[in-house]
Design a protein around this motif. Structure first.
Motif, PDB file in Angstrom:
ATOM      1  N   GLU A  46      35.884 -74.737-114.487  1.00  0.00           N
ATOM      2  CA  GLU A  46      35.269 -73.880-113.467  1.00  0.00           C
ATOM      3  C   GLU A  46      34.700 -74.737-112.345  1.00  0.00           C
ATOM      4  O   GLU A  46      33.922 -75.664-112.597  1.00  0.00           O
ATOM      5  CB  GLU A  46      34.170 -73.007-114.057  1.00  0.00           C
ATOM      6  CG  GLU A  46      33.594 -72.040-113.034  1.00  0.00           C
ATOM      7  CD  GLU A  46      32.697 -70.972-113.637  1.00  0.00           C
ATOM      8  OE1 GLU A  46      32.399 -69.997-112.937  1.00  0.00           O
ATOM      9  OE2 GLU A  46      32.303 -71.107-114.809  1.00  0.00           O
ATOM     10  N   THR A  47      35.109 -74.426-111.120  1.00  0.00           N
ATOM     11  CA  THR A  47      34.557 -75.069-109.931  1.00  0.00           C
ATOM     12  C   THR A  47      34.006 -73.979-109.015  1.00  0.00           C
ATOM     13  O   THR A  47      34.191 -72.791-109.268  1.00  0.00           O
ATOM     14  CB  THR A  47      35.626 -75.895-109.179  1.00  0.00           C
ATOM     15  OG1 THR A  47      36.624 -75.022-108.665  1.00  0.00           O
ATOM     16  CG2 THR A  47      36.269 -76.932-110.092  1.00  0.00           C
ATOM     17  N   THR A  48      33.354 -74.393-107.939  1.00  0.00           N
ATOM     18  CA  THR A  48      32.784 -73.411-107.021  1.00  0.00           C
ATOM     19  C   THR A  48      33.672 -73.153-105.810  1.00  0.00           C
ATOM     20  O   THR A  48      33.356 -72.295-104.992  1.00  0.00           O
ATOM     21  CB  THR A  48      31.392 -73.864-106.537  1.00  0.00           C
ATOM     22  OG1 THR A  48      31.519 -75.150-105.938  1.00  0.00           O
ATOM     23  CG2 THR A  48      30.403 -73.921-107.690  1.00  0.00           C
ATOM     24  N   ASN A  49      34.774 -73.916-105.709  1.00  0.00           N
ATOM     25  CA  ASN A  49      35.705 -73.671-104.601  1.00  0.00           C
ATOM     26  C   ASN A  49      37.089 -74.203-104.948  1.00  0.00           C
ATOM     27  O   ASN A  49      37.234 -75.046-105.840  1.00  0.00           O
ATOM     28  CB  ASN A  49      35.187 -74.278-103.290  1.00  0.00           C
ATOM     29  CG  ASN A  49      34.996 -75.767-103.381  1.00  0.00           C
ATOM     30  OD1 ASN A  49      35.962 -76.517-103.530  1.00  0.00           O
ATOM     31  ND2 ASN A  49      33.743 -76.217-103.305  1.00  0.00           N
ATOM     32  N   ILE A  50      38.086 -73.715-104.260  1.00  0.00           N
ATOM     33  CA  ILE A  50      39.469 -74.072-104.545  1.00  0.00           C
ATOM     34  C   ILE A  50      39.745 -75.541-104.211  1.00  0.00           C
ATOM     35  O   ILE A  50      40.529 -76.206-104.892  1.00  0.00           O
ATOM     36  CB  ILE A  50      40.438 -73.113-103.805  1.00  0.00           C
ATOM     37  CG1 ILE A  50      41.881 -73.317-104.296  1.00  0.00           C
ATOM     38  CG2 ILE A  50      40.364 -73.282-102.316  1.00  0.00           C
ATOM     39  CD1 ILE A  50      42.160 -72.724-105.623  1.00  0.00           C
ATOM     40  N   LYS A  51      39.075 -76.064-103.203  1.00  0.00           N
ATOM     41  CA  LYS A  51      39.281 -77.452-102.801  1.00  0.00           C
ATOM     42  C   LYS A  51      38.945 -78.407-103.951  1.00  0.00           C
ATOM     43  O   LYS A  51      39.686 -79.352-104.223  1.00  0.00           O
ATOM     44  CB  LYS A  51      38.440 -77.761-101.562  1.00  0.00           C
ATOM     45  CG  LYS A  51      38.680 -79.116-100.966  1.00  0.00           C
ATOM     46  CD  LYS A  51      37.890 -79.279 -99.677  1.00  0.00           C
ATOM     47  CE  LYS A  51      38.201 -80.610 -99.028  1.00  0.00           C
ATOM     48  NZ  LYS A  51      37.532 -80.782 -97.742  1.00  0.00           N
ATOM     49  N   ASP A  52      37.830 -78.174-104.619  1.00  0.00           N
ATOM     50  CA  ASP A  52      37.435 -79.014-105.753  1.00  0.00           C
ATOM     51  C   ASP A  52      38.427 -78.889-106.906  1.00  0.00           C
ATOM     52  O   ASP A  52      38.750 -79.878-107.571  1.00  0.00           O
ATOM     53  CB  ASP A  52      36.034 -78.656-106.245  1.00  0.00           C
ATOM     54  CG  ASP A  52      34.942 -79.117-105.302  1.00  0.00           C
ATOM     55  OD1 ASP A  52      35.205 -79.980-104.441  1.00  0.00           O
ATOM     56  OD2 ASP A  52      33.814 -78.606-105.427  1.00  0.00           O
ATOM     57  N   ALA A  53      38.899 -77.679-107.152  1.00  0.00           N
ATOM     58  CA  ALA A  53      39.862 -77.463-108.233  1.00  0.00           C
ATOM     59  C   ALA A  53      41.158 -78.220-107.960  1.00  0.00           C
ATOM     60  O   ALA A  53      41.693 -78.909-108.842  1.00  0.00           O
ATOM     61  CB  ALA A  53      40.135 -75.973-108.414  1.00  0.00           C
ATOM     62  N   LEU A  54      41.651 -78.128-106.746  1.00  0.00           N
ATOM     63  CA  LEU A  54      42.900 -78.807-106.403  1.00  0.00           C
ATOM     64  C   LEU A  54      42.735 -80.325-106.389  1.00  0.00           C
ATOM     65  O   LEU A  54      43.641 -81.063-106.792  1.00  0.00           O
ATOM     66  CB  LEU A  54      43.412 -78.305-105.060  1.00  0.00           C
ATOM     67  CG  LEU A  54      43.887 -76.849-105.063  1.00  0.00           C
ATOM     68  CD1 LEU A  54      44.176 -76.380-103.645  1.00  0.00           C
ATOM     69  CD2 LEU A  54      45.088 -76.664-105.960  1.00  0.00           C
ATOM     70  N   ALA A  55      41.575 -80.806-105.951  1.00  0.00           N
ATOM     71  CA  ALA A  55      41.312 -82.245-105.966  1.00  0.00           C
ATOM     72  C   ALA A  55      41.292 -82.775-107.405  1.00  0.00           C
ATOM     73  O   ALA A  55      41.778 -83.876-107.677  1.00  0.00           O
ATOM     74  CB  ALA A  55      39.995 -82.555-105.260  1.00  0.00           C
ATOM     75  N   LEU A  56      40.760 -81.983-108.324  1.00  0.00           N
ATOM     76  CA  LEU A  56      40.731 -82.387-109.721  1.00  0.00           C
ATOM     77  C   LEU A  56      42.149 -82.438-110.305  1.00  0.00           C
ATOM     78  O   LEU A  56      42.486 -83.353-111.049  1.00  0.00           O
ATOM     79  CB  LEU A  56      39.839 -81.443-110.529  1.00  0.00           C
ATOM     80  CG  LEU A  56      39.645 -81.812-111.991  1.00  0.00           C
ATOM     81  CD1 LEU A  56      39.103 -83.229-112.158  1.00  0.00           C
ATOM     82  CD2 LEU A  56      38.718 -80.800-112.658  1.00  0.00           C
ATOM     83  N   VAL A  57      42.970 -81.467-109.949  1.00  0.00           N
ATOM     84  CA  VAL A  57      44.372 -81.492-110.388  1.00  0.00           C
ATOM     85  C   VAL A  57      45.038 -82.778-109.912  1.00  0.00           C
ATOM     86  O   VAL A  57      45.747 -83.454-110.671  1.00  0.00           O
ATOM     87  CB  VAL A  57      45.133 -80.254-109.859  1.00  0.00           C
ATOM     88  CG1 VAL A  57      46.633 -80.391-110.091  1.00  0.00           C
ATOM     89  CG2 VAL A  57      44.601 -78.980-110.496  1.00  0.00           C
ATOM     90  N   GLU A  58      44.792 -83.143-108.668  1.00  0.00           N
ATOM     91  CA  GLU A  58      45.378 -84.362-108.117  1.00  0.00           C
ATOM     92  C   GLU A  58      44.899 -85.611-108.871  1.00  0.00           C
ATOM     93  O   GLU A  58      45.684 -86.508-109.184  1.00  0.00           O
ATOM     94  CB  GLU A  58      45.062 -84.483-106.630  1.00  0.00           C
ATOM     95  CG  GLU A  58      45.734 -85.666-105.970  1.00  0.00           C
ATOM     96  CD  GLU A  58      45.539 -85.701-104.464  1.00  0.00           C
ATOM     97  OE1 GLU A  58      46.345 -86.378-103.801  1.00  0.00           O
ATOM     98  OE2 GLU A  58      44.594 -85.065-103.950  1.00  0.00           O
TER      99      GLU A  58
END
Length: 104
Positions: A46-58
């Motif tokens: 769980e993140t608070t925004n899509i940018k953080d989620a996608l950065a973690l995937v990367e």
């Protein structure tokens, strides 16, 4: 905002067992500080925004690249909801209100 990401990521060019590489991906997730839940088939973060989620995937992919993985399989699912937080726990509590404690 709450972004729930269900992710499975592993190399396809390594041994039959993937636990060595997957454990390194989980360490990246753990070290990120975001709440997460490991399951037998995927990890929910769980993140608070899509940018953080996608950065973690990367970052997870980059870890597999460091481990010399030439081919990586990834499956991603998102549940994005505005004006909510802590859904990693609250969604389970909502179900438990109706049927009692569930396996976690």
């Amino acid at each position: 905002m709450s972004v729930l990401l269900e992710m499975s990521m592993f190399p396809t060019d390594k041994n039959e067992s993937k636990s060595k590489e997957v454990s390194q991906v989980i360490k990246v997730i753990k070290d990120s500080g975001f709440p997460y839940q490991l399951t037998a088939m995927a990890t929910i973060i769980e993140t608070t925004n899509i940018k953080d989620a996608l950065a973690l995937v990367e970052k997870c992919y980059e870890k597999l690249e460091e481990l010399d993985c030439n081919r990586v399989y990834a499956s991603l699912k998102f549940d994005i909801r505005k004006n909510h937080e802590n859904r990693l726990e609250n969604k389970i509590k909502s179900v438990e209100k109706h049927i009692g404690e569930v396996s976690k």
